[in-house]
Design an enzyme around this catalytic site. Structure first.
Site, mmCIF file in Angstrom:
data_model
loop_
_atom_site.group_PDB
_atom_site.id
_atom_site.type_symbol
_atom_site.label_atom_id
_atom_site.label_comp_id
_atom_site.label_asym_id
_atom_site.label_seq_id
_atom_site.Cartn_x
_atom_site.Cartn_y
_atom_site.Cartn_z
ATOM 1 N N ASN A 1 -4.386 8.115 1.547
ATOM 2 C CA ASN A 1 -5.751 7.626 1.645
ATOM 3 C C ASN A 1 -6.247 7.692 3.227
ATOM 4 O O ASN A 1 -7.350 7.427 3.405
ATOM 5 C CB ASN A 1 -5.825 6.345 0.936
ATOM 6 C CG ASN A 1 -5.910 6.139 -0.500
ATOM 7 O OD1 ASN A 1 -5.512 5.505 -0.962
ATOM 8 N ND2 ASN A 1 -6.152 7.595 -1.059
ATOM 9 N N ASP B 1 -8.594 2.918 -9.374
ATOM 10 C CA ASP B 1 -9.224 4.209 -9.184
ATOM 11 C C ASP B 1 -10.530 4.472 -9.840
ATOM 12 O O ASP B 1 -10.693 3.762 -10.623
ATOM 13 C CB ASP B 1 -8.183 5.349 -9.459
ATOM 14 C CG ASP B 1 -8.663 6.707 -9.017
ATOM 15 O OD1 ASP B 1 -9.319 6.695 -7.898
ATOM 16 O OD2 ASP B 1 -8.466 7.830 -9.481
HETATM 17 C C1 IPE Z 1 -4.707 6.571 -5.959
HETATM 18 O O1 IPE Z 1 -5.978 6.932 -6.010
HETATM 19 C C2 IPE Z 1 -4.674 5.522 -4.963
HETATM 20 C C3 IPE Z 1 -5.265 4.408 -5.361
HETATM 21 C C4 IPE Z 1 -5.934 3.913 -6.284
HETATM 22 C C5 IPE Z 1 -5.282 3.272 -4.008
HETATM 23 P P1 IPE Z 1 -6.617 8.288 -5.258
HETATM 24 O O2 IPE Z 1 -7.700 8.427 -5.629
HETATM 25 O O3 IPE Z 1 -6.027 8.186 -3.944
HETATM 26 O O4 IPE Z 1 -5.648 9.558 -6.015
HETATM 27 P P2 IPE Z 1 -5.849 10.975 -6.352
HETATM 28 O O5 IPE Z 1 -6.406 11.624 -5.131
HETATM 29 O O6 IPE Z 1 -7.147 10.929 -7.291
HETATM 30 O O7 IPE Z 1 -4.573 11.701 -6.858
HETATM 31 C C1 IPE Z 2 -9.866 4.114 -5.654
HETATM 32 O O1 IPE Z 2 -11.251 4.575 -5.648
HETATM 33 C C2 IPE Z 2 -9.822 3.262 -4.166
HETATM 34 C C3 IPE Z 2 -8.745 4.017 -3.205
HETATM 35 C C4 IPE Z 2 -8.164 5.076 -3.366
HETATM 36 C C5 IPE Z 2 -8.646 3.436 -2.091
HETATM 37 P P1 IPE Z 2 -11.507 6.136 -5.014
HETATM 38 O O2 IPE Z 2 -11.878 5.933 -3.749
HETATM 39 O O3 IPE Z 2 -10.206 6.773 -5.101
HETATM 40 O O4 IPE Z 2 -12.483 6.512 -6.072
HETATM 41 P P2 IPE Z 2 -13.040 8.012 -6.573
HETATM 42 O O5 IPE Z 2 -11.526 8.521 -7.119
HETATM 43 O O6 IPE Z 2 -13.362 8.790 -5.396
HETATM 44 O O7 IPE Z 2 -13.842 7.666 -7.568
HETATM 45 MG MG MG Z 3 -9.598 8.225 -6.497
#
Ligand code: IPE
Ligand code: IPE
Ligand code: MG
Length: 239
Positions: A65, A17
């Site tokens: 996602n 993340d």
């Molecule tokens: C969790 O991250 C999913 C992945 C890293 C694939 P998210 O960014 O989707 O989770 P939330 O929204 O912060 O809970």
């Molecule tokens: C994790 O990074 C990747 C996925 C969830 C696919 P994020 O896209 O959630 O990055 P932040 O949390 O917005 O920084």
């Molecule tokens: Mg995220």
């Protein structure tokens, strides 16, 4: 890495993340953050395998996602394509290292060409048995439990399974991670303190390590630190 082999976690899960925030900080598109995150994934996967972690599960894309913008989802799907194409070129290396690749999650919603590449990657590594890498794509822990419940209900309806014979192991055997040990350690970078639907069933006694580092900035040293923190924990399993 100064952790004794017997103190290493057998199975490490990583919630990758912070890609979006990494890009935002630099005034870049979110897709650039995912690209950098994909590089980190390759580095950490290789490093963890080299230091003797046997099972690794990387959370790459959740069932939630899909709610991102179509551009962002498309950019992430393209990164999966790149990685999978590259896996074909790495066949020799995967064999040498005995890496087995598995993609966990509901693959039915993924584009057909990605499913075909996944099938190739899984089949070409299915006999390998030193390091097991799970990549969670369109993965949701609750969805996984719902699928297991459906299978159990089907078996019960056909008279092949009696309710009194349903055990915890029955469910474990129906998870994508069947035959793998539960995660010992789950790492979440990016400063969020939640599990976001990752390995809900399997993580009952997992140790969590949270760090503020954004995933594209996460290094092998950060990974070492997480392992060291884990090794100092006293796991009691309720006993
Ligand atoms: C969790 O991250 C999913 C992945 C890293 C694939 P998210 O960014 O989707 O989770 P939330 O929204 O912060 O809970
Ligand atoms: C994790 O990074 C990747 C996925 C969830 C696919 P994020 O896209 O959630 O990055 P932040 O949390 O917005 O920084
Ligand atoms: Mg995220």
């Amino acid at each position: 890495m100064d952790v004794k082999p017997e103190s290493l976690p057998k199975h490490v899960g990583i919630i990758m993340d912070g890609n979006g925030r990494w890009a935002k900080k630099r005034g870049l598109l979110r897709s650039k953050g995912h690209k950098e995150g994909a590089k980190t994934f390759r580095e950490i996967g290789e490093y963890a395998a080299d230091i003797g972690i046997k099972y690794l599960t990387f959370y790459a894309f959740s069932t939630e996602n899909w709610n991102r913008s179509p551009e962002e989802v498309a950019a992430i799907m393209n990164l999966f394509r790149e990685y999978l194409e590259e896996a074909k070129e790495r066949e020799g290396e995967n064999e040498e290292k005995q890496l087995r690749l598995r993609f966990i999650g509901d693959k039915s919603r993924l584009p057909d060409d990605i499913n075909a590449l996944i099938k190739e990657a899984e089949e070409s590594t299915e006999k390998h048995n030193r390091v097991f890498i799970n990549i969670a794509i369109n993965y949701g822990g609750r969805a996984e439990i719902v699928e297991a419940a459906k299978k159990i209900a089907e078996l019960a309806a056909k008279g092949e399974l009696r309710p009194e014979d349903i055990k915890e192991q029955t469910l474990s055997d129906l998870m994508y991670t069947a035959n793998q040990p539960d995660p010992d350690l789950i790492i979440r970078p990016s400063g969020e303190y939640r599990t976001s639907n990752f390995l809900v069933w399997q993580s009952a006694y997992a140790e969590y390590v949270f760090t503020d580092v954004l995933w594209p900035d996460f290094t092998c040293d950060d990974f070492d630190r997480c392992i060291q923190i884990y090794a100092r924990r006293n796991r009691r399993f309720g006993g």
